[in-house]
Write a protein that holds these residues in place. Structure first.
Motif, PDB file in Angstrom:
ATOM      1  N   THR A   1       0.369  10.657  17.740  1.00  0.00           N
ATOM      2  CA  THR A   1      -1.209  11.631  16.551  1.00  0.00           C
ATOM      3  C   THR A   1      -2.173  10.596  15.896  1.00  0.00           C
ATOM      4  O   THR A   1      -2.743  11.268  14.929  1.00  0.00           O
ATOM      5  CB  THR A   1      -0.436  12.627  16.295  1.00  0.00           C
ATOM      6  OG1 THR A   1       0.826  11.736  14.861  1.00  0.00           O
ATOM      7  CG2 THR A   1       0.540  14.212  16.981  1.00  0.00           C
TER       8      THR A   1
ATOM      9  N   SER B   1      13.107   2.272   7.113  1.00  0.00           N
ATOM     10  CA  SER B   1      13.301   3.814   7.984  1.00  0.00           C
ATOM     11  C   SER B   1      11.669   3.855   9.335  1.00  0.00           C
ATOM     12  O   SER B   1      11.367   3.696   8.495  1.00  0.00           O
ATOM     13  CB  SER B   1      13.155   4.303   6.550  1.00  0.00           C
ATOM     14  OG  SER B   1      12.859   5.251   7.117  1.00  0.00           O
TER      15      SER B   1
ATOM     16  N   GLY C   1      11.209   7.101   9.489  1.00  0.00           N
ATOM     17  CA  GLY C   1      10.633   8.210   8.683  1.00  0.00           C
ATOM     18  C   GLY C   1       9.648   7.981   7.873  1.00  0.00           C
ATOM     19  O   GLY C   1       8.786   8.263   7.855  1.00  0.00           O
ATOM     20  N   ASN C   2       9.710   6.934   7.419  1.00  0.00           N
ATOM     21  CA  ASN C   2       9.185   6.299   5.968  1.00  0.00           C
ATOM     22  C   ASN C   2       7.979   5.449   6.851  1.00  0.00           C
ATOM     23  O   ASN C   2       6.507   5.473   6.353  1.00  0.00           O
ATOM     24  CB  ASN C   2       9.983   5.339   5.062  1.00  0.00           C
ATOM     25  CG  ASN C   2      10.528   5.821   4.231  1.00  0.00           C
ATOM     26  OD1 ASN C   2      10.420   6.924   4.172  1.00  0.00           O
ATOM     27  ND2 ASN C   2      11.121   5.232   3.393  1.00  0.00           N
TER      28      ASN C   2
ATOM     29  N   GLU D   1       5.162   7.768   7.237  1.00  0.00           N
ATOM     30  CA  GLU D   1       5.232   8.754   6.503  1.00  0.00           C
ATOM     31  C   GLU D   1       4.075   7.383   6.484  1.00  0.00           C
ATOM     32  O   GLU D   1       2.500   8.233   5.612  1.00  0.00           O
ATOM     33  CB  GLU D   1       5.874   8.812   5.677  1.00  0.00           C
ATOM     34  CG  GLU D   1       5.735   9.878   4.383  1.00  0.00           C
ATOM     35  CD  GLU D   1       7.123  10.803   3.412  1.00  0.00           C
ATOM     36  OE1 GLU D   1       7.763  10.498   4.571  1.00  0.00           O
ATOM     37  OE2 GLU D   1       6.702  10.454   1.892  1.00  0.00           O
TER      38      GLU D   1
ATOM     39  N   SER E   1       1.125   7.879   8.538  1.00  0.00           N
ATOM     40  CA  SER E   1       0.183   9.284   8.353  1.00  0.00           C
ATOM     41  C   SER E   1      -0.070   9.487   7.609  1.00  0.00           C
ATOM     42  O   SER E   1      -1.576   9.451   7.440  1.00  0.00           O
ATOM     43  CB  SER E   1       1.382  10.140   8.820  1.00  0.00           C
ATOM     44  OG  SER E   1       0.539  11.767   8.832  1.00  0.00           O
ATOM     45  N   ASP E   2       0.115   9.340   5.790  1.00  0.00           N
ATOM     46  CA  ASP E   2      -0.263   9.399   5.040  1.00  0.00           C
ATOM     47  C   ASP E   2      -1.123   7.959   4.705  1.00  0.00           C
ATOM     48  O   ASP E   2      -2.135   8.192   4.030  1.00  0.00           O
ATOM     49  CB  ASP E   2       0.457   9.411   3.766  1.00  0.00           C
ATOM     50  CG  ASP E   2       1.791  11.395   4.141  1.00  0.00           C
ATOM     51  OD1 ASP E   2       1.376  11.554   5.130  1.00  0.00           O
ATOM     52  OD2 ASP E   2       2.599  10.706   2.771  1.00  0.00           O
TER      53      ASP E   2
ATOM     54  N   ARG F   1      -4.346   8.773   6.015  1.00  0.00           N
ATOM     55  CA  ARG F   1      -5.005   9.572   5.480  1.00  0.00           C
ATOM     56  C   ARG F   1      -5.433   9.014   4.314  1.00  0.00           C
ATOM     57  O   ARG F   1      -6.558   9.969   3.673  1.00  0.00           O
ATOM     58  CB  ARG F   1      -5.014  11.106   5.345  1.00  0.00           C
ATOM     59  CG  ARG F   1      -4.465  11.696   6.274  1.00  0.00           C
ATOM     60  CD  ARG F   1      -3.691  13.028   6.018  1.00  0.00           C
ATOM     61  NE  ARG F   1      -2.464  13.301   5.884  1.00  0.00           N
ATOM     62  CZ  ARG F   1      -1.385  13.827   6.674  1.00  0.00           C
ATOM     63  NH1 ARG F   1      -1.314  13.541   7.853  1.00  0.00           N
ATOM     64  NH2 ARG F   1      -0.198  13.110   6.598  1.00  0.00           N
TER      65      ARG F   1
ATOM     66  N   TYR G   1       8.824  -1.493   3.514  1.00  0.00           N
ATOM     67  CA  TYR G   1       9.863  -0.534   2.628  1.00  0.00           C
ATOM     68  C   TYR G   1      11.499  -1.301   3.132  1.00  0.00           C
ATOM     69  O   TYR G   1      11.557  -0.880   4.633  1.00  0.00           O
ATOM     70  CB  TYR G   1       9.933   1.345   3.349  1.00  0.00           C
ATOM     71  CG  TYR G   1      10.712   1.760   3.189  1.00  0.00           C
ATOM     72  CD1 TYR G   1      11.476   2.148   1.557  1.00  0.00           C
ATOM     73  CD2 TYR G   1      11.759   1.496   3.715  1.00  0.00           C
ATOM     74  CE1 TYR G   1      12.435   2.913   1.343  1.00  0.00           C
ATOM     75  CE2 TYR G   1      13.460   2.875   3.379  1.00  0.00           C
ATOM     76  CZ  TYR G   1      13.625   2.536   2.157  1.00  0.00           C
ATOM     77  OH  TYR G   1      15.325   3.783   2.567  1.00  0.00           O
TER      78      TYR G   1
ATOM     79  N   MET H   1       6.521   5.588  -2.486  1.00  0.00           N
ATOM     80  CA  MET H   1       5.990   5.874  -1.387  1.00  0.00           C
ATOM     81  C   MET H   1       4.745   6.242  -1.772  1.00  0.00           C
ATOM     82  O   MET H   1       3.543   5.377  -1.297  1.00  0.00           O
ATOM     83  CB  MET H   1       6.484   6.788  -0.343  1.00  0.00           C
ATOM     84  CG  MET H   1       5.418   7.056   1.035  1.00  0.00           C
ATOM     85  SD  MET H   1       5.702   6.017   2.312  1.00  0.00           S
ATOM     86  CE  MET H   1       6.495   6.410   2.723  1.00  0.00           C
ATOM     87  N   GLU H   2       3.982   6.573  -2.659  1.00  0.00           N
ATOM     88  CA  GLU H   2       2.717   7.103  -3.787  1.00  0.00           C
ATOM     89  C   GLU H   2       2.286   5.869  -3.857  1.00  0.00           C
ATOM     90  O   GLU H   2       1.242   5.575  -3.600  1.00  0.00           O
ATOM     91  CB  GLU H   2       3.118   7.975  -4.668  1.00  0.00           C
ATOM     92  CG  GLU H   2       2.648   9.744  -3.950  1.00  0.00           C
ATOM     93  CD  GLU H   2       4.852  10.160  -3.855  1.00  0.00           C
ATOM     94  OE1 GLU H   2       5.889   9.347  -4.550  1.00  0.00           O
ATOM     95  OE2 GLU H   2       5.346  10.703  -2.933  1.00  0.00           O
TER      96      GLU H   2
END
Lengths: 475, 475
Positions: free
Chosen positions: A149, A163, A165-166, A169, A172-173, A176, A214, A281-282
């Motif tokens: 995706t 990681s 998951g990170n 993120e 993906s983020d 965007r 990360y 992360m932000e």
């Protein structure tokens, strides 16, 4: 090491051990990604209970694959892992990536022993290991990924993440936020290849212009230090460290069995190596957006288009708190504004509160350009918050025109511009779509977009300081 | 003063001077809001060029209105303002709210003189002034507002805001965070009624359980100090101060002509009065969400449901950095977990990384409940980030069930629970809708939702400390 690792990213053939017909399984996704992303080499699903996966003939074992196999992705249970590594050795496999987990991170000694035996056998056979307990490679240009995706458009940001998951993120983020990636590697327990190897590779990689990462643990501090010193001399390196606190350190040990350190040690390490540390992360994404889309600015004096009166006050406070200087309108620019309008010219300030202009006949664009030209300002920040999403009467076309004007000012003056576009959840779908389109329009034109004034200001200041420290972009 | 101001919020009749048929004009919105929100008193549009506005007969002047007029909203140009105040005096008007602007905030002495003359005439006639240069009242229960798109459901949060734009942002963005408002007042230049008056009123107002505000200047520091001391003894008061920095102070003077102070003075003022200071709009809303939805917690030991391995590490770091304590699983709870599963029981940690549970047969709910019952934990934080929005296979029904389980745990244990639901912009409309529905489901059940772990942790810590300081909720 360094660019010698390039072969890892360019296998001629990939086998997925544990490839599955069930869309819930990661072994399905890995194989599907190779097909969907158009990997050009040979692909082999390995599954001892299926004759084909996604229409491609399957093999019961890596040993049974007829051709050569460069790269194996493992999503089988860990009880079968030694057999797999032996099969890889027999086939002359060069790289084994293990999504397979439950090794040292479990805290059980037998699982840690199994991990060490895996390493011993792989080393004896000259097989390099990515992982275990990780997502592996996302390399859209090559057609390899752990997800179908993500955006498939290649970009210039290289990512390493301990990681999985990170990593997801970030891609993906970050996607965007307009970021596109050269390569991303999720490397989990770092049993063989570790953070220093991947940073050393990305530093040499011509497809990568900025490095983000990360990291939970450091396998070899001395080597990482030396690699980072070389990397930061060539490209910005932004790192988020997991395990900065005692609670975080505890969580790290059951996640990737790494030894984390303290915040103070990490801060000193970053200062000495030139790494740009991200607090979360932000901020990692904000800084990567900044290094990707902002040109070097010559200083910290910022001109702010504020978004209403109260918004202007908040913008001024937050910008100054984050280390920028929203200096007042200088005398010569003031004369120019006053010549444009005797009433509004003296009233206009920095930040510009454009809500006062009703009936003036003045165009925001002209005012902004008059001020942006002034050598008093190095940076521009435009807060689109109120103008864009909140007024149901505001037609999207008008917002786009206003946005284009702002982007023009940055192009004319060559000054870095940060756009603030509120991503607070909009109430209606229509507005959500209009906001999305506007944001994507800005990002497609290569502009940096941030969700809040504070985050925009912080990224502007840190990116500007980074370049100033290196003597880039000074007036 | 105090509750004597109640008559201001309950006029028997309202006239809108400058009511307009054009939807672009604020004089249109004010009048439309009275009709649409169902204001029960008499309403009079005043317009000297129209015979009716929105189907209601219009009058050329306030003087021409046949009945009594308690409350006048002015959106006429300021050159006509003295005539309006004279007309209000002639009609026995009690309250004049001026959306009308361009007075002292322009920096021009003639505009400041006009403002003073306006005040003199209003005082002589016993008319109280809200503003000028402000949005005025939003009081959904009474049917008065400055916007027709806000939620009309009455709530328990009282708001004062010197800025109209910020008032709109608080009501609009706060509404999407689940906040509902008793009353909100935007009071602009505070020529007559000021921040102390409104806080004193909200402190007595039985409809208001928590007070939030945005303040730029302080008209009478001594009185505000005394009013706030009384207010914070009864209700949480969260204030965002505009003009904390030199740049912010400059912006304040051209916005509401207020004299701002320094951050240090403000911090001391908050400590001495018991005000909870907010660093920015995001924190103001987070704290109001916290004070509205979180019960008092007995301490700062937090149990975290982490959202993946890397997410758990980040959650632990951020929670500890924000002053919470994600303490390890205590011995007795550990024994319970191990009895539930000999392999996963010893591996489960705080934060809980539920991504390791595949094939375990364990339910997250049971694990969470076993730990949440432990007296070792005072607070619960659940990070729904990964579970909810990112997996296209994740059906909304399953996510809702998982969410309901988490909410149940909080209800059973009586412990405050903060939900973290990532509001990063989703890629597709379908996911956006699913995420929105889930968030609204949680808020409708009275739970506190935050967009990031850091913001959730900060709000949890500050709300918890607030109650601990007052001896509420201790074990």
């Amino acid at each position: 090491m360094g660019f010698e690792l390039d072969y890892i990213f360019h296998p001629r053939s990939v086998a997925v051990a544990g490839a599955s017909a069930s869309p819930d399984k990661r072994g399905h996704t890995y194989f599907k990604a190779l097909l969907e992303l158009g990997f050009r080499g040979k692909t082999y699903p390995v599954n001892n209970r299926a004759s084909e996966i996604l229409g491609v003939p399957a093999y019961p074992s890596v040993r049974d694959i007829p051709g050569e196999v460069d790269y194996v992705i493992s999503s089988i249970p860990n009880r079968d892992i030694l057999d797999l590594v032996d099969a890889c050795a027999a086939k002359g496999v060069k790289v084994l990536h293990l999504f397979t987990a439950r090794f040292s991170e479990t805290g059980f000694s037998d699982a840690a022993d199994l991990e060490q035996e895996l390493l011993r056998r792989a080393r004896a056979a000259g097989i390099r290991i990515i992982g275990p307990n990780c997502m592996g490679l996302h390399y859209p240009r090559e057609g390899i990924s752990f997800d179908t995706t993500f955006s498939r458009e290649p970009g210039s940001v290289g990512i390493l993440s301990q990681s999985g998951g990170n990593a997801m993120e970030i891609i993906s983020d970050g996607g965007r936020r307009g970021l596109r990636f050269s390569k991303a590697v999720s490397y989990g327990n770092a049993l063989d290849l570790n953070e220093a190897d991947f940073i050393e590779y990305l530093l040499e990689d011509p497809e990568t212009r900025a490095i983000g990462g990360y990291i939970e643990g450091v396998r070899d501090g001395r080597r990482l230090f030396e690699v980072l010193r070389r990397a930061t001399a060539r490209k910005p390196v932004v790192l988020l460290k997991g395990g900065r606190t005692s609670a975080g350190t505890g969580a790290v040990s059951s996640h990737t069995a790494s030894l984390a350190g303290s915040q103070a040690v990490w801060d000193a390490f970053c200062r000495q190596t030139g790494v740009v540390p991200a607090a979360d992360m932000e901020e990692l994404l904000d800084l990567l957006v900044g290094f990707t889309f902002l040109p070097p600015g010559g200083g910290t004096h910022v001109l702010i288009l504020g978004g209403g009166g109260g918004g202007s006050v908040r913008s001024a406070d937050e910008a100054e708190e984050e280390g920028l200087h929203p200096v007042p309108v200088p005398q010569d620019a003031r004369r120019e504004l006053t010549a444009m309008h005797p009433f509004f010219g003296p009233w206009i300030n920095n930040p510009m509160d454009t809500s006062i202009l009703g009936g003036s006949g003045l165009r925001v664009y002209d005012l902004l350009e008059a001020l942006a030209r002034s050598p008093a300002y190095h940076l521009i920040m435009v807060n689109m918050g109120l103008g864009m999403g909140r007024d149901p009467q505001d037609p999207s076309a008008r917002a786009t025109r206003a946005l284009d004007h702002n982007l023009d000012v940055s192009r004319h003056t060559g000054k870095p511009l940060a756009l603030v576009m509120d991503d607070a959840l909009p109430r209606g779908e229509g507005r959500w779509k209009a906001g999305q389109e506007l944001r994507e329009h800005a990002m497609a034109q290569g502009f940096a977009v941030f969700p809040t004034v504070r985050r925009a200001a912080r990224a502007l200041r840190r990116v500007t300081e980074y370049y100033l420290d290196r003597g880039v972009g000074e007036a």
